[in-house]
Motif scaffolding. Sequence first.
Motif, mmCIF file in Angstrom:
data_model
loop_
_atom_site.group_PDB
_atom_site.id
_atom_site.type_symbol
_atom_site.label_atom_id
_atom_site.label_comp_id
_atom_site.label_asym_id
_atom_site.label_seq_id
_atom_site.Cartn_x
_atom_site.Cartn_y
_atom_site.Cartn_z
ATOM 1 N N ALA A 174 0.712 -1.641 0.057
ATOM 2 C CA ALA A 174 -0.099 0.507 -0.130
ATOM 3 C C ALA A 174 1.242 1.189 0.120
ATOM 4 C CB ALA A 174 -0.934 0.277 1.301
ATOM 5 N N GLY A 175 0.280 2.307 -1.347
ATOM 6 C CA GLY A 175 1.152 3.502 -0.792
ATOM 7 C C GLY A 175 2.534 3.161 -1.905
ATOM 8 N N ASP A 176 2.872 2.516 -2.039
ATOM 9 C CA ASP A 176 3.451 2.526 -3.579
ATOM 10 C C ASP A 176 2.952 2.693 -4.879
ATOM 11 O OD1 ASP A 176 5.038 0.643 -2.110
ATOM 12 O OD2 ASP A 176 4.439 -1.782 -3.313
ATOM 13 N N LYS A 177 3.980 3.586 -5.534
ATOM 14 C CA LYS A 177 3.891 3.677 -6.825
ATOM 15 C C LYS A 177 4.176 2.928 -8.278
ATOM 16 C CE LYS A 177 2.626 7.645 -5.554
ATOM 17 N NZ LYS A 177 1.509 8.639 -5.156
ATOM 18 N N LEU A 178 2.794 3.542 -9.233
ATOM 19 C CA LEU A 178 3.018 2.212 -10.641
ATOM 20 C C LEU A 178 3.960 3.054 -11.675
ATOM 21 C CD1 LEU A 178 -0.704 1.093 -9.867
ATOM 22 C CD2 LEU A 178 1.805 -0.221 -9.441
ATOM 23 N N ILE A 179 4.637 2.078 -12.014
ATOM 24 C CA ILE A 179 5.936 3.285 -13.256
ATOM 25 C C ILE A 179 5.485 2.416 -14.314
ATOM 26 C CG2 ILE A 179 7.901 3.540 -14.149
ATOM 27 C CD1 ILE A 179 8.297 4.253 -10.709
ATOM 28 N N LEU A 180 4.992 2.312 -15.439
ATOM 29 C CA LEU A 180 4.432 2.134 -16.722
ATOM 30 C C LEU A 180 5.772 2.585 -17.673
ATOM 31 C CD1 LEU A 180 3.717 -0.258 -18.317
ATOM 32 C CD2 LEU A 180 2.305 2.133 -19.180
ATOM 33 N N GLY A 181 6.989 1.039 -18.478
ATOM 34 C CA GLY A 181 7.828 1.202 -18.782
ATOM 35 C C GLY A 181 8.265 1.992 -20.661
ATOM 36 N N LYS A 182 7.423 1.316 -21.567
ATOM 37 C CA LYS A 182 6.935 1.495 -22.289
ATOM 38 C C LYS A 182 5.731 1.948 -22.266
ATOM 39 C CE LYS A 182 9.837 -2.160 -24.547
ATOM 40 N NZ LYS A 182 9.922 -3.501 -25.004
ATOM 41 N N PRO A 183 5.370 2.579 -23.747
ATOM 42 C CA PRO A 183 4.009 2.970 -23.825
ATOM 43 C C PRO A 183 2.916 1.694 -24.587
ATOM 44 C CG PRO A 183 5.278 3.700 -25.813
ATOM 45 C CD PRO A 183 6.018 2.852 -24.895
ATOM 46 N N LEU A 184 1.810 2.587 -24.418
ATOM 47 C CA LEU A 184 1.006 0.932 -25.106
ATOM 48 C C LEU A 184 0.968 1.433 -26.458
ATOM 49 C CD1 LEU A 184 -1.555 1.286 -21.813
ATOM 50 C CD2 LEU A 184 0.603 -0.194 -22.277
ATOM 51 N N GLY A 185 -0.113 0.062 -26.918
ATOM 52 C CA GLY A 185 -0.901 1.099 -27.786
ATOM 53 C C GLY A 185 -0.374 -0.343 -29.092
ATOM 54 N N VAL A 186 0.713 -1.528 -28.964
ATOM 55 C CA VAL A 186 0.918 -1.714 -30.155
ATOM 56 C C VAL A 186 0.299 -3.417 -30.459
ATOM 57 C CG1 VAL A 186 2.554 -4.510 -30.118
ATOM 58 C CG2 VAL A 186 3.343 -2.594 -28.845
ATOM 59 N N GLY A 187 -0.724 -3.248 -30.351
ATOM 60 C CA GLY A 187 -2.328 -4.367 -30.465
ATOM 61 C C GLY A 187 -3.485 -3.272 -31.581
ATOM 62 N N VAL A 188 -3.590 -1.690 -31.070
ATOM 63 C CA VAL A 188 -3.363 -1.316 -31.879
ATOM 64 C C VAL A 188 -2.736 -1.257 -33.551
ATOM 65 C CG1 VAL A 188 -4.748 1.044 -32.104
ATOM 66 C CG2 VAL A 188 -4.656 -0.022 -30.162
ATOM 67 N N LEU A 189 -1.577 -0.629 -32.943
ATOM 68 C CA LEU A 189 -0.817 -0.784 -34.477
ATOM 69 C C LEU A 189 -0.822 -1.794 -35.386
ATOM 70 C CD1 LEU A 189 2.432 1.377 -33.210
ATOM 71 C CD2 LEU A 189 0.183 2.248 -34.241
ATOM 72 N N SER A 190 -0.814 -3.036 -34.525
ATOM 73 C CA SER A 190 -1.418 -4.043 -35.545
ATOM 74 C C SER A 190 -1.979 -4.208 -35.824
ATOM 75 C CB SER A 190 0.070 -5.248 -35.095
ATOM 76 O OG SER A 190 -1.883 -5.585 -33.626
ATOM 77 N N ALA A 191 -3.067 -3.772 -36.061
ATOM 78 C CA ALA A 191 -4.473 -3.746 -36.153
ATOM 79 C C ALA A 191 -4.425 -3.204 -37.523
ATOM 80 C CB ALA A 191 -5.578 -3.721 -35.003
ATOM 81 N N ALA A 192 -4.160 -1.820 -37.186
ATOM 82 C CA ALA A 192 -3.721 -0.881 -38.269
ATOM 83 C C ALA A 192 -3.134 -1.805 -39.488
ATOM 84 C CB ALA A 192 -3.667 0.455 -37.681
ATOM 85 N N LEU A 193 -1.435 -2.347 -39.094
ATOM 86 C CA LEU A 193 -1.326 -2.858 -40.148
ATOM 87 C C LEU A 193 -1.922 -3.872 -41.234
ATOM 88 C CD1 LEU A 193 2.054 -3.452 -41.357
ATOM 89 C CD2 LEU A 193 2.083 -5.046 -39.721
ATOM 90 N N LYS A 194 -2.785 -4.919 -39.980
ATOM 91 C CA LYS A 194 -3.233 -5.809 -40.811
ATOM 92 C C LYS A 194 -4.640 -4.745 -41.814
ATOM 93 C CE LYS A 194 -3.234 -10.186 -39.082
ATOM 94 N NZ LYS A 194 -4.557 -11.619 -38.338
ATOM 95 N N LYS A 195 -5.010 -3.508 -41.995
ATOM 96 C CA LYS A 195 -5.959 -2.973 -42.541
ATOM 97 C C LYS A 195 -5.580 -1.669 -43.559
ATOM 98 C CE LYS A 195 -9.537 -2.927 -39.116
ATOM 99 N NZ LYS A 195 -10.465 -1.566 -38.315
ATOM 100 N N GLY A 196 -3.994 -2.347 -43.028
ATOM 101 C CA GLY A 196 -3.147 -1.763 -43.976
ATOM 102 C C GLY A 196 -3.302 0.266 -44.071
#
Length: 352
Positions: A174-196
């Motif tokens: 309890a009290g810990d801060k959460l840190i994310l190392g990389k930005p999100l969105g790989v799934g979205v970009l892969s879906a966009a790739l499939k759709k051209g």
Amino acid sequence: MNAPTDNIPLKLTSFSHGGGCGCKIAPGVLAEILKKSSGFPVPPQLLVGIETADDAAVYKLNDEQALIATTDFFMPIVDDPYDFGRIAATNAISDVYAMGGTPIMALALVGMPIDKLPLDTIGKIIQGGESICAEAGIPIAGGHTIDSVEPIYGLVVMGLIHPSKIKRNADARAGDKLILGKPLGVGVLSAALKKGKLDDAGYAAMIENTTKLNKPGKALSELAGVHALTDVTGFGLLGHLLELARGAGLEARLDMGSIPLLPGVQELAEQGCVTGASGRNWAGYGHDVSLAAQITPVQQMLLTDPQTSGGLLVACAPDTVDEVLALFAREGFASAAVIGEMAPGKAGVSVA
């Protein structure tokens, strides 16, 4: 289907029903499968097993060393075979870093439709994986190959860590801060790739993100203020954060505005570039997530977006935040950010 001719471009993604970590069995289905698994005797040397859905198994060898063992493999997320191999290898090695360990060796897992893919293409996939292993400083010491309907590539990876420095996903406080190392969105970009719909800049951003080794994990294991560690992959940020929350018996509180996204992801998501896995993820664990009224359906989807070779997720004491962010920055993770905190409450996630 005959092997592609030289004048017809080969699309690796056309062979797979789902790419990258979006191939994972939906969390609800997986939970049901594992619930029916029979128990087995657990030796005292097994320091980390399946009990908390952690990133890898850890087996104590002696007072100074523990062995980390993990495996990961999937179908193509991109059409370039060399890039596919690099992404798959980076993703597999990440589980060792997510335990705080040092990778020492890998075995290749290769399943290919031999009658449909040129041998040169298969060779480039394997070469891509070898290049990432070389970057991580480990050999591919063997492996296994099969003739498969869909292209599958990945690794078994082994690593070492001192038993006292293991970073599990269940030890947040309890009290810990959460840190994310990389930005999100790989799934979205892969879906966009499939759709051209993915331009060259978007593709370059996706490749850079998915082939960046999570090397900070080893240094994070040295910090006493880092209490829990995992990586964000196929179950999306919410899914893997739920594992932290359930393991610690705490509520994870996310600040939507602080979560970093890959360039163009918001716009592409609003255009409908989403993966089926995103919806399956929400169906599997959405009942344990509380969304504030202002969170939009697109933002919800971004939180469940499957991340192939995603970033490390750190729970650390507030006085360790600056050290953790500086460590990420030194390793080239400029987008690392504080995205929330752990608090007393019902085990789950709330997003505001």
